[in-house]
Write a protein that holds these residues in place. Structure first.
Motif, PDB file in Angstrom:
ATOM      1  N   THR A  64       0.823  -1.209   0.000  1.00 25.55           N
ATOM      2  CA  THR A  64       0.000   0.000   0.000  1.00 25.55           C
ATOM      3  C   THR A  64       0.860   1.263   0.000  1.00 25.55           C
ATOM      4  O   THR A  64       2.008   1.263   0.442  1.00 25.55           O
ATOM      5  N   PHE A  65       0.245   2.336  -0.477  1.00 24.59           N
ATOM      6  CA  PHE A  65       0.891   3.638  -0.549  1.00 24.59           C
ATOM      7  C   PHE A  65       0.118   4.625   0.326  1.00 24.59           C
ATOM      8  O   PHE A  65      -1.093   4.486   0.524  1.00 24.59           O
ATOM      9  N   SER A  66       0.822   5.632   0.828  1.00 26.04           N
ATOM     10  CA  SER A  66       0.175   6.600   1.724  1.00 26.04           C
ATOM     11  C   SER A  66       0.936   7.911   1.708  1.00 26.04           C
ATOM     12  O   SER A  66       2.084   7.984   1.251  1.00 26.04           O
ATOM     13  N   LEU A  67       0.275   8.940   2.212  1.00 22.51           N
ATOM     14  CA  LEU A  67       0.910  10.232   2.446  1.00 22.51           C
ATOM     15  C   LEU A  67       1.025  10.456   3.939  1.00 22.51           C
ATOM     16  O   LEU A  67       0.036  10.333   4.668  1.00 22.51           O
ATOM     17  N   SER A  68       2.216  10.797   4.402  1.00 20.27           N
ATOM     18  CA  SER A  68       2.360  11.204   5.801  1.00 20.27           C
ATOM     19  C   SER A  68       1.707  12.567   5.977  1.00 20.27           C
ATOM     20  O   SER A  68       1.447  13.278   4.993  1.00 20.27           O
ATOM     21  N   PRO A  69       1.431  12.985   7.205  1.00 27.22           N
ATOM     22  CA  PRO A  69       0.869  14.322   7.403  1.00 27.22           C
ATOM     23  C   PRO A  69       1.729  15.423   6.797  1.00 27.22           C
ATOM     24  O   PRO A  69       1.206  16.402   6.241  1.00 27.22           O
ATOM     25  N   GLU A  70       3.050  15.231   6.865  1.00 26.06           N
ATOM     26  CA  GLU A  70       3.946  16.249   6.335  1.00 26.06           C
ATOM     27  C   GLU A  70       3.910  16.270   4.804  1.00 26.06           C
ATOM     28  O   GLU A  70       3.923  17.341   4.177  1.00 26.06           O
ATOM     29  N   GLN A  71       3.891  15.085   4.188  1.00 26.88           N
ATOM     30  CA  GLN A  71       3.788  15.024   2.733  1.00 26.88           C
ATOM     31  C   GLN A  71       2.462  15.611   2.251  1.00 26.88           C
ATOM     32  O   GLN A  71       2.402  16.303   1.236  1.00 26.88           O
ATOM     33  N   ALA A  72       1.405  15.338   3.009  1.00 27.42           N
ATOM     34  CA  ALA A  72       0.092  15.867   2.642  1.00 27.42           C
ATOM     35  C   ALA A  72       0.081  17.394   2.688  1.00 27.42           C
ATOM     36  O   ALA A  72      -0.566  18.047   1.852  1.00 27.42           O
TER      37      ALA A  72
END
Length: 353
Positions: free
Chosen positions: A84-92
């Motif tokens: 799976t792929f995701s965005l960290s809060p910082e990347q978001a």
């Protein structure tokens, strides 16, 4: 061949690989924004490539390749155990949250416009002439508006205006007359008009297309009672008796900034204030040899200097003019007092009275 240090060469090649990776990522980042992939990652992640493709209405093979490139760049997270792929809060905050102070999609749009404008600027290099703001390739003005919006949204009303002396914030709360010069798409003007409903705001820009967009934005925000937008130049806009004049990231783009300063001085009422927001810079090249200076000098080469050269006088201050040079220009217009009211990592806010 001249002798070279292999260690220094390898270090420099490493730097170039990082730069090339960023350059190659430019169209992918813009695709991620345009197709809603970052937003969906933020809202639904962690998520598999196929599920993200389905949610975005895109082909799974393309999305998987895009996600692979994003993960290799460190722009998104990847969990090999779950696939799976995701965005960290910082990347978001950088890619998905438009109201974040760190949202940078507009900067990538600006970079794309700079690439598209390369041939016109190359001609200007040879001739010494300019490239008019309205003649730049692509919708540069749209990109610039997106680029500056996060800074204005997060700092203008809460930090920059309160940092001004002379009771400016209180004047705005009670009811003042304000001209926002070089307003572009009107983001700064609209933010102030919403925050200070008893004051009247006039946005001026010499680019008719930007004024049309600003009027549309004001209507979308339900504003019409205390705001209007007009085509006008910094050195001869018609408003007078102003309590406050603002210029956001535009003084250095003007062909005749000293002439603009003199006109602003005449347009202000006694005790009025001029707020000038400019890119953060030191007063020498050596002070600006850093990541922020790198961005601003590059944008200045492709946008700011050509824009100024296309106007009368063509002073071409550049985006890294520095406080000392800017203060000289402002004082040449008749202002006695110039001070730095506040700053962010990207901007300095000057106050002139």
């Amino acid at each position: 061949m001249t002798q070279f240090d292999p260690n220094r060469l390898n270090a420099f090649l490493g730097q170039m690989l990082g730069d090339l990776g960023g350059a190659f990522s430019l169209p992918l980042i813009r695709l991620g924004d345009r197709l809603g992939l970052y937003r969906l990652l933020h809202e639904r992640g962690p998520i598999e490539a196929g599920a993200l493709a389905e949610a975005a209405g895109c082909d799974p093979r393309y999305v998987r390749e895009w996600l692979s490139a994003q993960a290799a760049s460190g722009y998104v997270g990847f969990d090999p155990a779950t696939g799976t792929f995701s965005l960290s809060p910082e990347q978001a905050m950088v890619f998905a949250v438009e109201d974040s102070p760190a949202w940078l999609i507009g900067a990538f749009d600006t970079a794309a416009a700079m690439v598209e404008n390369q041939s016109k600027v190359a001609d200007a290099f040879r001739s010494g002439e300019g490239v008019g703001w309205g003649d730049q390739a692509g919708c540069l003005f749209c990109a610039v508006a997106r680029f500056f919006r996060p800074g204005y949204l997060n700092h203008l009303v809460e930090e920059w205006i309160p940092a001004l002396g002379g009771g400016v914030a209180e004047k705005l709360r009670k009811g003042a007359l304000v001209a926002d010069i070089g307003c572009g798409h009107g983001i700064s003007t609209i933010l102030m008009a919403k925050a200070f409903p008893r004051s009247e705001f006039i946005g001026y820009d010499f680019h008719e297309g930007s004024i049309t967009a600003a009027r549309e934005h004001a209507r979308a925000h339900g504003l019409d009672g205390n705001i209007r937008f007009e085509v006008g130049r910094a050195k001869d806009f018609p408003a007078t008796g102003l309590d406050l004049v603002t210029c956001f990231d535009c003084l250095h783009d003007m062909g005749d900034p000293e002439g603009a300063a003199a006109h602003v001085r005449r347009a202000l009422k006694p005790g009025g204030t001029w707020m000038i927001v400019e890119p953060l810079a030191g007063d020498s090249l050596a002070e600006n040899l850093n990541p922020v200076g790198r961005l601003y000098y590059s944008a200045s080469t492709m946008i700011c200097v050509p824009t100024s050269r296309a106007q009368e006088v063509g002073a071409a201050l550049g985006a890294q003019a520095g406080e000392k040079r800017l203060a000289e220009v402002i004082r040449a217009g008749g202002f006695r007092n110039v001070r730095r009211a506040t700053e962010t990592p990207f901007n300095m806010v000057l106050e002139a009275t």
